[in-house]
Design an enzyme around this catalytic site. Structure first.
Site, short mmCIF file in Angstrom:
data_model
loop_
_atom_site.label_atom_id
_atom_site.label_comp_id
_atom_site.label_asym_id
_atom_site.label_seq_id
_atom_site.Cartn_x
_atom_site.Cartn_y
_atom_site.Cartn_z
N GLU A 146 0.70 -38.18 27.37
CA GLU A 146 -0.21 -37.07 27.06
C GLU A 146 -1.62 -37.58 26.77
O GLU A 146 -2.48 -36.82 26.35
CB GLU A 146 0.35 -36.25 25.89
CG GLU A 146 1.66 -35.56 26.26
CD GLU A 146 2.11 -34.50 25.26
OE1 GLU A 146 1.47 -34.37 24.19
OE2 GLU A 146 3.10 -33.80 25.58
N HIS B 183 -1.65 -41.36 18.64
CA HIS B 183 -0.28 -40.99 18.28
C HIS B 183 0.66 -42.18 18.54
O HIS B 183 1.52 -42.50 17.71
CB HIS B 183 0.19 -39.79 19.12
CG HIS B 183 -0.38 -38.48 18.68
ND1 HIS B 183 -1.73 -38.22 18.69
CD2 HIS B 183 0.20 -37.34 18.22
CE1 HIS B 183 -1.95 -36.99 18.26
NE2 HIS B 183 -0.79 -36.43 17.96
N SER C 196 6.41 8.68 14.42
CA SER C 196 7.84 8.47 14.32
C SER C 196 8.59 9.04 15.53
O SER C 196 8.13 9.99 16.16
CB SER C 196 8.32 9.15 13.04
OG SER C 196 9.53 8.61 12.61
N HIS D 81 7.96 15.64 10.75
CA HIS D 81 7.10 14.58 10.19
C HIS D 81 5.64 14.81 10.52
O HIS D 81 4.79 14.84 9.65
CB HIS D 81 7.52 13.21 10.70
CG HIS D 81 8.48 12.52 9.80
ND1 HIS D 81 8.17 12.17 8.52
CD2 HIS D 81 9.76 12.12 10.00
CE1 HIS D 81 9.21 11.57 7.96
NE2 HIS D 81 10.20 11.54 8.82
N TYR E 56 0.85 -1.19 0.00
CA TYR E 56 0.00 0.00 0.00
C TYR E 56 0.88 1.24 0.00
O TYR E 56 1.80 1.36 0.82
CB TYR E 56 -0.90 0.02 1.24
CG TYR E 56 -1.94 1.11 1.16
CD1 TYR E 56 -3.20 0.85 0.63
CD2 TYR E 56 -1.65 2.42 1.57
CE1 TYR E 56 -4.14 1.85 0.53
CE2 TYR E 56 -2.59 3.42 1.45
CZ TYR E 56 -3.84 3.14 0.93
OH TYR E 56 -4.77 4.13 0.81
N HIS F 219 14.39 5.41 16.08
CA HIS F 219 15.72 5.81 15.61
C HIS F 219 16.55 6.22 16.82
O HIS F 219 16.06 6.95 17.68
CB HIS F 219 15.64 7.04 14.69
CG HIS F 219 14.73 6.88 13.53
ND1 HIS F 219 13.41 7.24 13.56
CD2 HIS F 219 14.95 6.40 12.27
CE1 HIS F 219 12.85 7.00 12.38
NE2 HIS F 219 13.76 6.49 11.57
N ASN G 293 -3.59 5.75 6.09
CA ASN G 293 -4.32 6.51 7.10
C ASN G 293 -5.00 5.56 8.08
O ASN G 293 -4.84 4.34 8.01
CB ASN G 293 -5.32 7.48 6.44
CG ASN G 293 -6.44 6.75 5.70
OD1 ASN G 293 -6.69 5.56 5.91
ND2 ASN G 293 -7.13 7.47 4.83
#
Lengths: 429, 429
Positions: free
Chosen positions: B410, B415, B232, B257, B122, B323, B209
């Site tokens: 178990e 199994h 940011s 920003h 996008y 950052h 948005n």
């Protein structure tokens, strides 16, 4: 077991993410623990687990863990130690190093790999205790280097000191040192937000009931979580070289998990289809969990007939099964054409339980078609990366103009100036 | 810019995940596109973007993309090509191979790495077009080997053929061949569920948005998504060797920003604190986006005074900034003590815009403290792993009893029997 042409099978399965009442209940519990801490934690433990604890009793002591060893048998201990060693060895191979890229102008770029600091593992209580899941959740975190691994599991009046001794021994063997007897949405909230007794973690993993799953969704963002597991699935791709007894047994080992489990055979051999269908019926009758397995086979099981192996592979890639067994003449040859599957078991002896318990790869796998974009639990799930940028003066003088051009084209003049002030000073220096 | 003792700063920031009206609107759009396909897609495009299209015009043609080159200048083209080459080179180093572990008893275990088949990116429209984000989203997917990368971006009446030519050129340079002029929650729904014109994808990445973000949350599970980006942030850790002009410029490049952006200096030097505070004020007045930057600095900016570098590191690890710039005497020495940060910029010339645009590491980074458990966008985000288990007959005969023991503990008899039927047959064969 029904045999139908592959093209008639509806591949899509809706998954329930809880009713709005369940969501509301989970939200209320999470908010209460967030606000009230231990007080709410103990209140919900009394309400849901019917056990009245005080905060000092939440943590399971080292002595309790050691005492659990008296309650497990030697065969279990041998098996779980061998399994743990295999799981550790496989996950060790997933480890990665930080790396640096050194450039002639003095610039260093890199990717730093660090373990998460603190991880919480949820282990369900109740009748079915799964020590193997303890290993599969804890060992990858440990191999990643996570220094603090904390386990939570609901107290139950049944087992040793309120917790199943097999779970305690599995935790001890995996190396867990911090363990709390608390479960449900309240345990998830405690791990995410912390309480007076329990320090918050960075990530929560492990399966649980619907309230646990919903609580994990609610705290996602505050901490990281693993994916929300759906019902378990197996697909077997086989031709007439496969042994129908083995195929049927493997389909049923999946079906016995729960009524929502899905077991699917994909084959172009009508003979195999018929033989497996009969074998499933025969073996079903001998299973202790026959009722569950039968419902699963009837609701979500199918033998899909294809016109060729090629069509079979196409069906498999659309299914994107959690477990895939391939039992065909040249199984390894097909591997390069399987695009989507959580774990791939090749050949007659690679029965799914080999992977569920023992071989080494993780048994926590993407369900419900998410193998299209998700992976088995692995060491990467317990690390984080940071980028490293050490730009040299020479590199900045050389490339500054391009950085400024790009910043200005995006209308970010402040970005351009951060470069420009440096160029001006250094060029005039 | 306010200067306060570090311990007085409230590190936590609540993030808004949309009002219930916004959630409802996103859900309605997603459901409509899921049910009605192109019809709903075109209806919402007309409603929200004020552009009436027919389905045949949704896809941007190769000719339109080529025509966009006439509308960008040579400086931009040179810069974006150099940036793309750097980004590609860095991400190439993140690639991993499938591996196998061969055992003497004939068993093969392995981890198979495959690219996702189809990824949707996008790209926001509107006034601020970010060609750099096109590169940062697309190139890692391409390096991972994703064969189908599809881009969506809202049509706008302003630009060339309705789409900003810088975006088109960035897409072409990154190698995108499939591009649709559609945006908003409707574009996310189309990528997740598919329509007559747009084939569904396995993963959706890229910022948008609030409606785009909410729609991504809604389709998570049907497809994979990247994380939901918050505002940011930058943190600068500096001592009195740092140049206050550079520090101030870097803080402001973040602040411009948006008003929610956060710029923080952490230092034990009162002199630097004072100098940076004055510089910020001086540089602010010269910024075209002064108003935004000023609000950001006033609401979320701060200079945090610490008693030592050690305390500074502690503050940074709690902040877990998106950052981090380190401008201290021995910056590289501190690296091993930084636990949490998305990207780390070392030294006087590693200004954040170097990484935002050009150096090579990704600029899509974990925000709002999630660097504790999340990573920069990287090649791993566009691959999936499968486990491989090829167990030999010898290995099964050797270890079958342990697998059976674990399964029985178990309570999963099916199994156990899947292993037992094989042992019985092979031992009697």
């Amino acid at each position: 077991m029904r045999i139908i042409p592959a093209e008639q099978f509806n591949l899509s399965r809706e998954v329930e993410y809880g009713t709005s009442a369940q969501n509301e209940a989970a939200r209320e519990i999470v908010e209460a623990v967030r606000k009230e801490g231990d007080t709410a934690l103990l209140r919900y433990t009394e309400q849901h687990d019917r056990i009245k604890l005080d905060a000092g009793k939440l943590r399971v002591t080292e002595a309790e863990i050691q005492a659990a060893y008296a309650h497990v048998d030697a065969a279990f201990l041998t098996a779980i130690r061998k399994a743990a060693a295999n799981i550790r060895a496989f996950h060790e191979k997933q480890k990665r190093n930080s790396w640096m890229d050194l450039q002639p102008d003095g610039t260093l770029l890199g990717q730093i790999i660090r373990p998460l600091r603190r991880v919480g593992v949820y282990v369900p209580g109740g009748k079915a205790a799964y020590p193997s899941s303890v290993l599969m959740n804890v060992i990858p975190a440990q191999v990643a280097g996570v220094p603090e691994i904390v386990m939570v599991t609901p107290p139950s009046t049944g087992g040793q000191e309120g917790i199943n001794p097999f779970i305690l021994v599995a935790a001890a063997e995996a190396g867990v040192k911090e363990l709390y007897r608390v479960g449900g949405a309240q345990a998830i909230a405690a791990l995410a937000y912390g309480t007076e007794t329990i320090e918050p973690v960075d990530k929560i993993t492990g399966p649980g009931n619907i309230y646990v799953a919903l609580a994990k969704r609610l705290v996602f963002g505050v901490v990281n979580i693993d994916s929300i597991a759906g019902p378990s699935e197996i697909a077997v791709l086989a031709d007439d070289t496969a042994n129908p007894v083995y195929v049927a047994a493997d389909l049923l080992s999946q079906a016995e998990h729960d009524e929502m489990a899905s077991s699917i055979l994909v084959t172009s051999s009508k003979d195999l289809a018929e033989a497996v269908s009969q074998e499933v019926e025969r073996q079903l009758k001998e299973l202790p969990r026959e009722e569950i397995a039968r419902k699963s086979i009837e609701s979500y099981g199918a033998i899909l007939l294809t016109s060729s192996i090629d069509e079979g592979i196409e069906v498999i890639n659309k299914l994107a099964p959690e477990h895939l067994e391939i039992m065909t003449k040249d199984s390894m040859e097909l591997l390069g054409r399987i695009e989507n599957a959580g774990a791939i078991f090749i050949g007659a002896y690679s029965s799914e339980p080999v992977g569920d318990y023992f071989a080494g790869p993780n048994h926590i796998l993407p369900t419900n078609g998410t193998a299209r974009f998700s992976s088995p639990v692995n060491v990467d799930d317990y690390i984080k990366k940071s980028s490293l940028i050490y730009y040299s003066k020479e590199a900045l003088l050389q490339n500054g103009e391009h950085i400024i051009a790009l910043a200005r084209h995006e209308g970010l003049e402040g970005h351009a100036r951060a470069i420009e002030v440096r160029l001006e000073r250094e060029l005039n220096a």
